[in-house]
Design an enzyme around this catalytic site. Sequence first.
Site, PDB file in Angstrom:
ATOM      1  N   THR A 141      56.932 -35.397  12.845  1.00  0.00           N
ATOM      2  CA  THR A 141      57.219 -36.390  11.801  1.00  0.00           C
ATOM      3  C   THR A 141      56.254 -36.254  10.633  1.00  0.00           C
ATOM      4  O   THR A 141      56.653 -36.368   9.459  1.00  0.00           O
ATOM      5  CB  THR A 141      57.134 -37.802  12.399  1.00  0.00           C
TER       6      THR A 141
ATOM      7  N   TRP B 101      61.172 -36.979  18.114  1.00  0.00           N
ATOM      8  CA  TRP B 101      60.288 -37.992  18.687  1.00  0.00           C
ATOM      9  C   TRP B 101      58.808 -37.653  18.552  1.00  0.00           C
ATOM     10  O   TRP B 101      57.936 -38.489  18.806  1.00  0.00           O
ATOM     11  CB  TRP B 101      60.595 -38.188  20.176  1.00  0.00           C
ATOM     12  N   CYS B 102      58.506 -36.432  18.153  1.00  0.00           N
ATOM     13  CA  CYS B 102      57.122 -35.941  18.104  1.00  0.00           C
ATOM     14  C   CYS B 102      56.389 -36.482  16.870  1.00  0.00           C
ATOM     15  O   CYS B 102      56.893 -36.379  15.747  1.00  0.00           O
ATOM     16  CB  CYS B 102      57.114 -34.406  18.104  1.00  0.00           C
ATOM     17  N   TYR B 103      55.211 -37.020  17.080  1.00  0.00           N
ATOM     18  CA  TYR B 103      54.398 -37.562  15.991  1.00  0.00           C
ATOM     19  C   TYR B 103      54.030 -36.481  14.985  1.00  0.00           C
ATOM     20  O   TYR B 103      54.128 -36.668  13.762  1.00  0.00           O
ATOM     21  CB  TYR B 103      53.127 -38.198  16.558  1.00  0.00           C
TER      22      TYR B 103
END
Length: 481
Positions: A174, A169-171
Site C-alpha cells: 500500500t 492487504w500488505c502494508y
Amino acid sequence: MVSTSKIKSVDFYRKIPRDLTEASLSGAGLSIVAALSMMFLFGMELNNYLTVSTTTSVVVDKSSDAEFLRIDFNMSFPALSCEFASVDVSDVLGTNRLNITKTVRKHSIDKNLRPTGSEFHSGATATELNHDAEDDEEYGEGSVSLNGHSFDRVTHHYPILVVNFFAPWCYWSTRLKPSWEKAANIIRERYDRESDGRILVAKVDCTEEVDLCRRNHIQGYPSIRIFRKGSDVRDDHGHHDHESYYGDRDTDSLVKMMEDLVAPIKLDSQMISSDNSSTKLETGLKRPAPVTGGCRIEGFVRVKKVPGNLVISARSAAHSFDASQMNMSHVISSFSFGKTITPKVMSDIKILLPHLGRSHDRLNGNSYVTNPRDSTENVTIEHFLQVVKTEVMTRSYKLVEEYEYTAHSSLVHSLHIPVAKFHYEPSPMQVLITENPKSFSHFLTNVCAIIGGVFTVAGILDSILHNTMRMVKKVELGKNF
C-alpha cells in the site's frame, strides 16, 4: 671366608635325589591339569590387563563465561526462498542476533533438494527504505496489470520489464502503490510504448494470480522484479532469469532505477548494448532473484552456554508475508553441538567407549514436512534439545569434549508467521569419563600368584590323592592301622 656349607644352609629349595622320588600316573594327570589351568588363568589375566577400564562421574560444568558453544547445521527448506531466509539466535540472557550471515551459507535448491546454482548472496539490505510522503495528490494507474496469459507475452516483447508483485492487504504494498504508479506514468511519458517500446512498467496482484507468483517464487510482498528480453530463457527448473530491486521506493528513486535500465538500450534496434557496465545499479539495490523456491542453509553459530533458541524464518524489514502460504518443512542433514571430532579420534574413543557418540547427531537425516493447505492455521516446527557435555580423559588424548543431546519435536499452530525453531538447553552438569591405567607390576604380581597358587593347590591335591590310594591298598591287603 664363609664356608660353602654355611651358604648352602640358607637354601629354600633343598633338593631330593631323583632316585628317591617316584613318579605316578595320578601325579602326571594333575601336572597336565595344573599346566592347562596356569595357561588359562594367565590368558584371562593378560586380557584383563589389556582391557581398558573407565570411571564415570557426574560433576558440575565448570565452563567459564567466556566459553561459547558451537552449533553446526545443514538443513534444506524446499519451500523457503533464500531471498528471505534468516538465521536468528536468542537466549535467556537477552542476546538477540538477527539474520546471521558471516558464518552461514545459503544455496538455492529445487523441490527435490538438488542445488540449482552457486551460493546465494543476499547482500546488504537497508533497514529503512524511503517512500513518498503521504498526501492527497491524485495519481493515475500508470502501470499495466498482468495475468498468467499476458505475462509471458510481454516478457518476450519488451527489452525491459519491471514488475511489482504485490498483495492488496500488505502494508508495504500500500505504501509503494502511489510512488509506483507515479513512476510508471513518468516512464510512460518519457518512453512511449508505441514509439519507443524499450520498457514496460507492470504489476501483478498475487492474491488473484497465485500460480504466476508461485512460478516466480514470490514469497514476500511487494517484490520488484526486473526481466530482460533475451535473458528469460527457461532452464531445467522452468524459471525466468531475473533480478530483484531492493532500493528506495520513492518516486525519484524508482524513476532513476528504470532510466538506468533503459539507458544502454539502443532505440532503433531495441537491443541491449554490449557494454553492460552502465546497467549496474548501486551496490545492494539490485541482485539476482532466487531461481527456485527452496533453500539449503548450512554453517555454524556460536552461542552462550545458557538456554536459548536457534530460529530459521522468513525475515525482511520492508516486506510482508502471507502466513497461510508459508511452509517451513525441512530436512536436517546434520545438526550437532561442539567442535567437530576427527574420524580417527572418534574411532579411537569408540574402541574405549562403544556407546559414546550415538547421541551426537540425533536429528541427522530426519524430515519434518507439513502442508499449510491442510489447515487454516500456519504451522511452526519446534525442536526441544537437551544438551549434555561429556569429557573423556584418555592416555592417547588428554581431553576430548563431546556434546550429546536428546531431541523431541512437535508441530505448533499459531497466528504468527511460521518458523523452524530449535530450543536448546545445556545441562549444568557434565559427564566425566576417565581411563584407569593399570600397573604392569600389578600384572606381574597376579601372574606369579597364579603360577604359585596353582602349583601349590595341585601339590596338595596330589598328596591327598596319593595317600588315599595307599590307604585303599592297605585295606585291600587286610592290614590294620
